[in-house]
Structures are given as structure tokens and as C-alpha cells.
Design a protein around this motif. Structure first.
Motif, short mmCIF file in Angstrom:
data_model
loop_
_atom_site.label_atom_id
_atom_site.label_comp_id
_atom_site.label_asym_id
_atom_site.label_seq_id
_atom_site.Cartn_x
_atom_site.Cartn_y
_atom_site.Cartn_z
N ARG A 38 12.36 1.80 -3.36
CA ARG A 38 11.13 2.57 -3.17
C ARG A 38 11.36 4.04 -3.50
O ARG A 38 12.48 4.54 -3.43
CB ARG A 38 10.61 2.43 -1.74
CG ARG A 38 11.50 3.04 -0.66
CD ARG A 38 10.93 2.74 0.73
NE ARG A 38 11.79 3.26 1.78
CZ ARG A 38 11.60 3.03 3.08
NH1 ARG A 38 10.58 2.27 3.49
NH2 ARG A 38 12.43 3.54 3.98
N GLN A 39 10.26 4.67 -3.87
CA GLN A 39 10.32 6.10 -4.17
C GLN A 39 9.10 6.77 -3.58
O GLN A 39 7.96 6.47 -3.96
CB GLN A 39 10.38 6.34 -5.67
CG GLN A 39 10.62 7.79 -6.05
CD GLN A 39 11.02 7.96 -7.49
OE1 GLN A 39 10.84 7.08 -8.32
NE2 GLN A 39 11.59 9.11 -7.81
N GLU A 44 13.95 10.93 -4.16
CA GLU A 44 14.63 10.05 -5.09
C GLU A 44 14.37 8.59 -4.74
O GLU A 44 14.08 8.24 -3.59
CB GLU A 44 16.14 10.34 -5.07
CG GLU A 44 16.51 11.70 -5.59
CD GLU A 44 18.01 11.88 -5.74
OE1 GLU A 44 18.42 12.92 -6.27
OE2 GLU A 44 18.77 10.98 -5.31
N ARG A 45 14.51 7.74 -5.74
CA ARG A 45 14.37 6.31 -5.52
C ARG A 45 15.53 5.83 -4.66
O ARG A 45 16.67 6.25 -4.85
CB ARG A 45 14.34 5.57 -6.85
CG ARG A 45 13.89 4.13 -6.75
CD ARG A 45 13.68 3.53 -8.14
NE ARG A 45 12.60 4.22 -8.86
CZ ARG A 45 12.10 3.76 -10.00
NH1 ARG A 45 12.57 2.64 -10.56
NH2 ARG A 45 11.15 4.44 -10.61
N GLU A 46 15.23 4.96 -3.70
CA GLU A 46 16.28 4.46 -2.81
C GLU A 46 16.23 2.94 -2.72
O GLU A 46 15.18 2.31 -2.92
CB GLU A 46 16.14 5.06 -1.40
CG GLU A 46 14.88 4.64 -0.66
CD GLU A 46 14.89 5.01 0.81
OE1 GLU A 46 15.95 5.38 1.35
OE2 GLU A 46 13.81 4.91 1.44
N LYS A 47 17.37 2.38 -2.41
CA LYS A 47 17.47 0.95 -2.23
C LYS A 47 16.93 0.58 -0.85
O LYS A 47 17.28 1.21 0.14
CB LYS A 47 18.94 0.52 -2.35
CG LYS A 47 19.18 -0.97 -2.36
CD LYS A 47 20.69 -1.26 -2.40
CE LYS A 47 21.38 -0.71 -3.60
NZ LYS A 47 22.83 -1.08 -3.62
N PHE A 94 6.84 0.93 -4.31
CA PHE A 94 7.90 -0.06 -4.16
C PHE A 94 8.13 -0.77 -5.49
O PHE A 94 7.18 -1.22 -6.14
CB PHE A 94 7.53 -1.07 -3.07
CG PHE A 94 7.79 -0.57 -1.68
CD1 PHE A 94 7.01 0.43 -1.13
CD2 PHE A 94 8.83 -1.08 -0.93
CE1 PHE A 94 7.25 0.91 0.16
CE2 PHE A 94 9.09 -0.62 0.36
CZ PHE A 94 8.30 0.37 0.90
N TYR A 95 9.40 -0.89 -5.86
CA TYR A 95 9.78 -1.53 -7.10
C TYR A 95 10.69 -2.72 -6.84
O TYR A 95 11.53 -2.69 -5.93
CB TYR A 95 10.54 -0.55 -8.00
CG TYR A 95 9.76 0.67 -8.40
CD1 TYR A 95 9.80 1.82 -7.63
CD2 TYR A 95 9.01 0.68 -9.57
CE1 TYR A 95 9.09 2.95 -8.00
CE2 TYR A 95 8.30 1.80 -9.96
CZ TYR A 95 8.34 2.94 -9.17
OH TYR A 95 7.64 4.05 -9.54
N CYS A 96 10.54 -3.72 -7.68
CA CYS A 96 11.45 -4.85 -7.72
C CYS A 96 12.37 -4.67 -8.91
O CYS A 96 11.92 -4.21 -9.97
CB CYS A 96 10.63 -6.14 -7.85
SG CYS A 96 11.57 -7.64 -8.11
N ALA A 97 13.64 -5.01 -8.75
CA ALA A 97 14.58 -4.87 -9.85
C ALA A 97 15.63 -5.97 -9.79
O ALA A 97 15.91 -6.52 -8.72
CB ALA A 97 15.25 -3.50 -9.81
N ALA A 98 16.20 -6.26 -10.94
CA ALA A 98 17.19 -7.33 -11.04
C ALA A 98 18.40 -6.89 -11.85
O ALA A 98 18.28 -6.12 -12.81
CB ALA A 98 16.57 -8.57 -11.68
N GLN A 128 6.80 -2.49 -12.63
CA GLN A 128 6.02 -1.25 -12.71
C GLN A 128 5.77 -0.64 -11.34
O GLN A 128 5.36 0.53 -11.26
CB GLN A 128 4.69 -1.53 -13.41
CG GLN A 128 4.85 -1.92 -14.87
CD GLN A 128 5.50 -0.83 -15.67
OE1 GLN A 128 5.06 0.32 -15.66
NE2 GLN A 128 6.57 -1.16 -16.39
N GLY A 129 5.98 -1.40 -10.30
CA GLY A 129 5.82 -0.87 -8.95
C GLY A 129 4.49 -1.26 -8.32
O GLY A 129 3.50 -1.54 -9.01
N THR A 130 4.49 -1.27 -7.00
CA THR A 130 3.27 -1.51 -6.23
C THR A 130 3.25 -0.50 -5.09
O THR A 130 4.27 -0.27 -4.44
CB THR A 130 3.21 -2.96 -5.72
OG1 THR A 130 1.94 -3.20 -5.09
CG2 THR A 130 4.32 -3.30 -4.74
#
Length: 136
Positions: A38-39, A44-47, A94-98, A128-130
Motif C-alpha cells: 500500500r501507498q 513510500e509504498r510499503e509491504k 492498495f496494490y497486488c504484486a507477484a 493498477q491498485g485499488t
């Protein structure tokens, strides 16, 4: 072609719940590290949470422990984040990543560390994020 897409964001009051979903295609789901990040504005973006798809072992950042639950559906290559007792400070994109794991060594490290061995900037594929907004 890899595709990652999040859904489920929205606006809730503090104490409310949301469930985020992430569908993915174009890469091998198992084994991989997949997670939610999330950012918040100006930060900064964080896990937030990760899961090692091979075993289902999970990691959570301290601020969400006991409130958020990450899970997966390996048949559908889908990732979820159940968020309960939301707080205003959870407001963020919130972002999903792999991060697919291509080597025996990487798989071993990821399995042993619950994907904490994978740095944020090593995640290859991002959605792209939600947006999640929590009001007080």
C-alpha cells in the motif's frame, strides 16, 4: 502476457471491513511470492502482507497483524486480503504484486523466510491498485 488486477476497494468508516481480491494470469502461480502493498499519500509504498504460494505461509507487517488476513485460491490464481477493524491510517492505494520464483535457491529462501527475503522492488508484476479510504 502477464495481467494483475485488484478489486474490492472502497470507503468505509473506522471499524469496518473490506475484502480485496487480486486475479493474476500469465505467470506460474506456484511457486511464487505474492502480496499486498500500500501507498498512502505522501508516503513510500510499503509491504502489507505476503504469501508463499507453495506452502501458504504468510507474513504481515506489524501494524496489520490481527486485523488483516491474506489468503489465496490456487485453482483460480487469486489472492485475497480480508481487512477488519479498519483504521483511518489504513487509508491508501492498495496494490497486488507477484514475484515468481525461478530458481531452487530462491524458492528455498522464500519458503524459509515467508517471502521476507524478497524486497519490494524485486516484485516483478504489479496491478493498477485499488483505493481504500477509512473515515473516522
Amino acid at each position: 502476457r502477464v495481467q494483475v488486477a485488484e478489486s474490492g476497494g472502497g470507503s468505509v468508516q473506522a471499524g469496518g471491513s473490506l475484502r480485496l481480491s487480486c486475479t493474476a494470469s500469465g505467470f506460474t502461480w506456484i511457486p511464487a511470492c505474492v502480496g499486498w502493498f500500500r501507498q498512502a499519500p505522501g508516503k513510500e509504498r510499503e509491504k502489507v502482507a505476503t504469501i508463499y504460494t507453495g506452502s501458504g505461509s504468510t507474513y504481515y507487517t506489524d501494524s496489520v497483524k490481527g486485523r488483516f488476513t491474506i489468503s489465496q485460491d490456487t485453482a483460480e490464481n487469486t489472492l485475497y486480503l480480508q481487512m477488519n477493524n479498519l483504521k483511518p491510517e489504513d487509508t491508501a492505494m492498495f496494490y497486488c504484486a507477484a514475484h515468481p520464483l525461478d530458481s531452487v535457491g530462491a524458492r528455498s529462501d522464500a519458503r524459509r523466510t515467508r517471502c521476507t527475503s524478497v524486497a519490494l522492488d524485486e516484485y516483478n508484476y504489479w496491478g493498477q491498485g485499488t483505493e481504500v479510504t477509512v473515515s473516522s
